[in-house]
Design a protein around this motif. Structure first.
Motif, short mmCIF file in Angstrom:
data_model
loop_
_atom_site.label_atom_id
_atom_site.label_comp_id
_atom_site.label_asym_id
_atom_site.label_seq_id
_atom_site.Cartn_x
_atom_site.Cartn_y
_atom_site.Cartn_z
N ALA A 94 12.42 10.70 19.98
CA ALA A 94 13.48 11.05 20.93
C ALA A 94 13.66 9.93 21.94
N ALA A 95 14.70 10.06 22.75
CA ALA A 95 14.99 9.06 23.78
C ALA A 95 15.21 9.75 25.12
N GLY A 96 14.90 9.04 26.20
CA GLY A 96 15.22 9.51 27.55
C GLY A 96 14.64 10.88 27.86
N THR A 97 15.50 11.73 28.38
CA THR A 97 15.09 13.08 28.77
C THR A 97 14.53 13.85 27.58
N SER A 98 15.13 13.66 26.40
CA SER A 98 14.64 14.36 25.21
C SER A 98 13.22 13.89 24.88
N HIS A 99 12.92 12.62 25.15
CA HIS A 99 11.56 12.11 24.93
C HIS A 99 10.59 12.81 25.90
N ILE A 151 14.32 14.98 18.44
CA ILE A 151 14.88 15.82 19.51
C ILE A 151 16.06 15.09 20.13
N SER A 152 17.21 15.73 20.11
CA SER A 152 18.40 15.06 20.64
C SER A 152 19.43 16.11 21.06
N GLN A 153 19.87 16.03 22.30
CA GLN A 153 20.93 16.93 22.75
C GLN A 153 22.17 16.72 21.89
N SER A 154 22.62 15.45 21.85
CA SER A 154 23.89 15.14 21.18
C SER A 154 23.77 15.18 19.66
N GLY A 155 22.57 14.88 19.17
CA GLY A 155 22.41 14.73 17.72
C GLY A 155 23.07 13.47 17.21
N GLU A 156 23.45 12.58 18.13
CA GLU A 156 24.15 11.36 17.73
C GLU A 156 23.50 10.10 18.29
N ASP A 189 19.47 5.59 18.15
CA ASP A 189 18.03 5.28 18.08
C ASP A 189 17.28 6.44 17.42
N THR A 190 17.62 7.65 17.84
CA THR A 190 16.90 8.82 17.32
C THR A 190 17.27 9.07 15.85
N LEU A 191 18.54 8.90 15.54
CA LEU A 191 18.99 9.09 14.16
C LEU A 191 18.27 8.10 13.23
N ALA A 236 23.95 13.25 32.81
CA ALA A 236 22.51 13.51 32.99
C ALA A 236 22.17 14.88 32.39
N SER A 237 21.22 14.87 31.51
CA SER A 237 20.87 16.10 30.80
C SER A 237 20.13 17.08 31.72
N THR A 238 20.55 18.32 31.72
CA THR A 238 19.88 19.35 32.55
C THR A 238 19.57 20.57 31.70
N ALA A 260 11.82 11.57 38.02
CA ALA A 260 12.12 10.20 38.47
C ALA A 260 13.37 9.67 37.77
N LEU A 261 13.49 9.96 36.46
CA LEU A 261 14.68 9.51 35.72
C LEU A 261 15.95 10.14 36.30
N LYS A 262 15.88 11.44 36.60
CA LYS A 262 17.07 12.12 37.14
C LYS A 262 17.48 11.47 38.46
N SER A 308 26.52 9.94 25.03
CA SER A 308 26.00 9.95 23.68
C SER A 308 25.89 8.49 23.26
N VAL A 309 24.65 8.02 23.13
CA VAL A 309 24.43 6.57 23.02
C VAL A 309 24.41 6.17 21.55
N THR A 310 25.57 5.74 21.07
CA THR A 310 25.73 5.51 19.64
C THR A 310 25.61 4.04 19.24
C1 F6R Z 1 19.15 11.43 30.96
C2 F6R Z 1 19.73 11.61 29.66
C3 F6R Z 1 19.36 10.65 28.59
C4 F6R Z 1 19.34 11.33 27.21
C5 F6R Z 1 19.09 10.30 26.11
C6 F6R Z 1 18.98 10.96 24.75
O1 F6R Z 1 19.56 12.41 31.85
O2 F6R Z 1 20.52 12.49 29.44
O3 F6R Z 1 18.14 10.02 28.85
O4 F6R Z 1 18.34 12.30 27.21
O5 F6R Z 1 20.13 9.36 26.09
O6 F6R Z 1 20.14 11.65 24.43
P1 F6R Z 1 20.16 12.74 23.29
O7 F6R Z 1 19.25 13.84 23.71
O8 F6R Z 1 21.58 13.16 23.17
O9 F6R Z 1 19.65 12.07 22.04
#
Ligand code: F6R
Length: 606
Positions: free
Chosen positions: A297-302, A344-349, A352-354, A397-399, A481-483, A602-604
């Motif tokens: 996972a990345a970021g908050t999902s990590h 683990i990914s909110q966006s599923g997109e 890096d995670t894919l 920002a993911s919440t 801290a990230l938030k 969504s970091v594609t």
């Molecule tokens: C921080 C945040 C990001 C995402 C990260 C992964 O608030 O939202 O760190 O968590 O870019 O994104 P997903 O979960 O969509 O893979």
């Protein structure tokens, strides 16, 4: 990250495209543009900054025609300028919009320049338009030209093109970046995701990697990597009314923070069997067969995965490794001792995670996608989907997706521990009842909202802040801290409280905000001592804690209390004040809360 939209078959489609782009705003962007074809030629509008600038351009000079494409750009190659904004046009013959990175753009550009192509931007994307012109000049059809272009380019991409010679069709292609085709009544649409199209149609086709399609008003023809016409399933996506609605809140983020009781309840429902007990989307035998897990996972999902490691190892006694997705496949990990990878990914997109999940799959691991967006690429490619049901998360920002991920992960941990018979029924039942209490308790934690205003007022003038936590609250310190840093641009670091004395305590000076997370667990005494050490050196202690632990601390300058919960679940409850603190500090500072600078939802790209 960049968003693509397109429409064919709608009279004066300019407004529709602008509307669709608004729905992609949440992905993050720094310039935007639209092009239409009016039957005689292209009409184009591009501008730097928010869509309001593009909107006023289009108001002054409406774009005619019933076919067009639009784009929101998040700069990767080339600065934020109008020249670099999409659409890009070549020789007045082909226009393109693109998401992703064409990795071999330099070689392609110099080859094209040598044969007379003149480039107007610094982007990697512009080569696409010139490659099309080059191919069409040799007499190829649009479909053949597309095959040629796809053979020439390397990288992850989704793009759409419109050619002057074919003014009744769009061509789209994808490899690893998301793209959806929407089918309407005598009109067709394209979008980076189904959200962009939700107001136009619910009938969607998702292209597979290396597919391309010719999209006309009456429908789409999809071709595979070999240029052979193929059928791709049409799916009906869930209607999502109020998608771009802030529901009376000032920001999407504020709304999404308040939606957490529902997001948790719905996500929990997805992990509850017909008998009312916690269940994972796997058979008991499959669960029993899990010997060790890698989480990607990345970021908050990590950070959600880091919390889950405490749960899965502590409850189910299954070893877990948490990997930052962007690092995983490139360091050639040893994978044969793992049986399962959970992406683990909110966006599923997130690319890096894919890519990390694909690497795990290629290495023979069973893959589980813990995703919030149904139909996303991770959801489609994983062997098993473990959904969060947080609903669309628009704030960058993911919440609510984070607390929903944690809800699913604690449920999975209990289900795994039960299948492996390493937890007593009493302990499992107790955790289960605490999980079920979460929506109500999170609702109570939200009542701290207004009392946090005064604290964030002071925090807004800080240059730096520390977040401390121990055990399951250590990853939450990282997330807190990230938030704060991503929303308010205040430098912030998260540390394990016990690690302070090994170095970071040197940072503490008079008045430095130290946001401390504390739960009434067996480490309470030790964690409180760690904080006392920070307080004794002048740290301004802002305590986020529960009703029981609060009595142990008499040295905090500010205290935010949430209801007591089993300490194992404390990260879910304490995430709420941490999010509110970051949100209100950002509001106090006047930053762009829903779309913080330089960020994309969504970091594609890798
Ligand atoms: C921080 C945040 C990001 C995402 C990260 C992964 O608030 O939202 O760190 O968590 O870019 O994104 P997903 O979960 O969509 O893979």
């Amino acid at each position: 990250m960049c968003g693509i939209v397109g429409a064919v078959g709608l009279i004066n489609c300019g407004d529709t495209l602008l509307d669709a782009l608004r729905r992609l705003e949440y992905r993050g962007y720094d310039s935007a543009g639209i092009v239409t074809h009016n039957g005689n030629g292209f009409e184009i509008a591009r501008s730097v900054g928010k869509l309001t600038s593009l909107d006023s351009l289009v108001r002054k000079k409406p774009l005619g025609g019933n076919i067009g494409i639009g784009h929101t750009r998040w700069a990767t190659h080339g600065g934020v300028t109008e020249e670099n904004a999409h659409p890009h046009i070549a020789a007045d013959r082909v226009v393109i919009v693109h998401n992703g990175i064409i990795e071999n753009h330099r070689q392609l550009r110099s080859r094209l320049e040598q044969v007379g192509h003149v480039f107007r931007s610094d982007t990697d994307s512009e080569v696409l338009a010139h490659l099309y012109v080059d191919a069409l000049n040799t007499g190829l059809s649009l479909t053949e030209a597309t095959r040629n272009v796809l053979d020439a380019i390397e990288g992850a991409y989704a793009f759409a093109a419109l050619a002057n010679d074919y003014p009744d069709m769009l061509v789209v292609a994808r490899n690893a970046s998301p793209l959806a085709i929407g089918l309407g009544d005598k009109a067709s649409f394209i979008g980076s995701d189904a959200i962009a199209l939700a107001h136009l149609t619910r009938r969607v086709i998702y292209l597979k990697d290396n597919d391309f399609a010719i999209v006309k008003a009456e429908g789409a023809t999809v071709f595979d990597v070999n240029g052979i016409s193929v059928e791709r399933d049409e799916v009906i996506v869930a209607a999502s009314p109020g998608l771009v609605d802030k529901g009376g809140y000032r920001h999407y983020m504020e709304k999404e923070i308040h939606e957490q009781p529902d997001a948790i309840a719905h996500s929990l429902a997805a992990m509850t069997g017909t008998d009312g007990r916690i269940a994972a989307p796997m058979s008991r035998e499959q669960l029993q067969g899990i010997s060790s897990i890698v989480m990607l996972a990345a970021g908050t999902s990590h950070y959600a995965s880091l919390v889950a490691r405490y749960w899965i190892e502590g409850l189910a006694r299954v070893p877990v490794t948490c990997e930052i997705a962007s690092e995983y496949r490139y360091r050639k990990p040893v994978t044969n001792h793992f049986s399962m990878a959970i992406a683990i990914s909110q966006s599923g997109e997130s690319l890096d995670t894919l890519m990390a999940m694909r690497h795990a799959a290629e290495s023979g691991l069973q893959t589980v996608g813990l995703v919030n967006v149904p139909g996303s690429t991770v959801a489609r490619e994983a062997d098993v989907v473990m959904p969060t049901r947080a609903g669309p998360e628009i704030g960058v920002a993911s919440t609510k997706a984070f607390t929903a991920q944690l809800t699913v992960l604690i449920s999975f941990s209990v289900a795994l521990a039960e299948a492996k018979r390493v937890i007593t029924p009493e302990r499992a039942n107790k955790i289960h009842s605490q999980i079920q209490a979460l929506p109500g308790l999170v609702g109570r934690a939200l009542t701290s909202f207004n009392s946090i205003r005064t604290i964030s007022h002071d925090l807004a003038s800080a240059r730096s802040a520390l977040f401390l936590g121990r055990d399951v609250l250590y990853p939450l310190a990282l997330e807190g801290a990230l938030k704060l840093k991503e929303l308010s641009y205040i430098h912030a670091e998260g540390f394990a409280s016990g690690e302070m004395k090994h170095g970071p305590i040197a940072l503490i000076e008079d008045g430095l905000p130290v946001i401390a997370m504390l739960a009434a667990d067996e480490l309470l005494g030790k964690a409180a001592s760690n904080l006392r050490e920070a307080s004794a050196r002048g740290g301004n202690i802002i305590l986020l804690t529960d009703e029981r632990a609060v009595s142990e601390v008499d040295f905090a300058q500010s205290v935010i209390t949430v209801p007591y919960i089993d300490p194992l679940l404390a990260p879910i409850l304490l995430a709420v004040p941490a999010q509110i603190l970051a949100y209100l500090t950002a509001v106090e500072k006047g930053t762009d809360v829903d779309q913080p600078r330089n960020l994309a939802k969504s970091v594609t790209v890798e």
